[in-house]
Design an enzyme around this catalytic site. Structure first.
Site, short mmCIF file in Angstrom:
data_model
loop_
_atom_site.label_atom_id
_atom_site.label_comp_id
_atom_site.label_asym_id
_atom_site.label_seq_id
_atom_site.Cartn_x
_atom_site.Cartn_y
_atom_site.Cartn_z
N LYS A 1 0.84 -1.20 0.00
CA LYS A 1 0.00 0.00 0.00
C LYS A 1 0.87 1.24 0.00
CE LYS A 1 -2.27 3.56 1.98
NZ LYS A 1 -1.78 4.66 2.86
N GLY B 1 0.86 8.84 1.43
CA GLY B 1 1.72 9.82 2.08
C GLY B 1 2.59 10.59 1.10
N ASP C 1 -5.62 2.01 3.37
CA ASP C 1 -5.09 0.97 4.25
C ASP C 1 -6.08 -0.18 4.38
OD1 ASP C 1 -2.58 2.23 5.01
OD2 ASP C 1 -3.79 3.64 6.18
#
Length: 255
Positions: A8, A11, A159
């Site tokens: 994943k 950010g 997530d």
């Protein structure tokens, strides 16, 4: 086919072409070790476009509240802009990338989290498409856009989406972050977290916001699949390689 690995992305790495090339160089090496699926978010890019268009947006518990009016923008940014950029860059790294979203091939189904608006709660559904792609050496890159049972597009926390894909494929999972892993109250890396330790970290407020969602997603995936789950920094190529080989790095989530 060896066991797949779900990675994943989110950010800061998604905000810089230079950082993405750095990460994809590592992904190129990992793809020689085992089949991979990339799952991505893009919350900062979504926030930027919403702000430019005069919309306000908020998060509760690390997850975005998504009114129905925001969905065309969210879907355009995640399934359009971010996903196509990742596919384009991955192909420059000799990765046979295919851009998808969660509902492609009915891979992941979603219930609606009405408390957060047009937000999906993802569930593994049908592995046929992803297994076909992996068997033929493709690299699926999935945006975190889902579909409700009545055909509404939904924003899904990336997530949680990655955890559902890991469950679907009985795969290992790495949740990448901007720090080396989950940190304690002193800012030190925690090597291993079990369910009891996780509860204590959450109760103490040590893990909160976006990292809280990561931890809960990791625990969910670990409970469902009984496979290796880790939270790790995207910058550390050696750590990611160790994780791909089943070795210790970052924060490992165990039950």
């Amino acid at each position: 086919m060896s066991s797949p690995l779900i990675i994943k992305l989110g950010g800061r790495v998604l905000q810089s072409t230079e950082h993405l090339h750095q990460l994809l160089t590592t992904v190129e090496q990992l793809a020689r070790l085992r089949p991979l699926v990339l799952v991505h978010g893009g919350g900062d890019q979504v926030q930027e476009v919403l702000t430019q268009l005069g919309y306000t947006s908020e998060k509760v518990g690390g997850q975005r509240i998504t009114p129905a009016a925001h969905i065309p923008i969210v879907a355009g940014v995640l399934a359009g802009d971010v996903n196509s950029q990742l596919v384009a860059l991955a192909q420059q790294h000799q990765l046979n990338a295919v851009g998808l979203f969660l509902a492609a091939g009915q891979s992941i189904s979603c219930d609606i989290d009405h408390s957060r608006g047009s937000v999906g709660i993802p569930r593994p559904n049908d592995a046929t498409l992803l297994e076909l792609l992996l068997d033929n050496n493709f690299l699926p890159i999935m945006s975190s856009i889902g579909i409700s049972p009545t055909g509404e597009r939904l924003n899904v926390n990336a997530d949680l989406a990655a955890a559902a894909v890991a469950q679907l494929l009985h795969a290992d999972l790495i949740l990448l972050t901007d720090v080396p892993g989950i940190l304690d109250q002193h800012g030190e890396l925690i090597d291993t977290i079990d369910a009891e330790h996780a509860d204590a970290l959450i109760a103490a407020g040590t893990v909160r916001d976006g990292m809280l969602v990561k931890l809960k997603a990791a625990l969910q995936a670990a409970q469902a699949s009984r496979r290796s789950i880790a939270v790790a920094g995207w910058q550390d190529a050696k750590a990611l390689t160790r994780l791909a080989k089943g070795e210790a790095a970052g924060t490992r989530i165990r039950l």
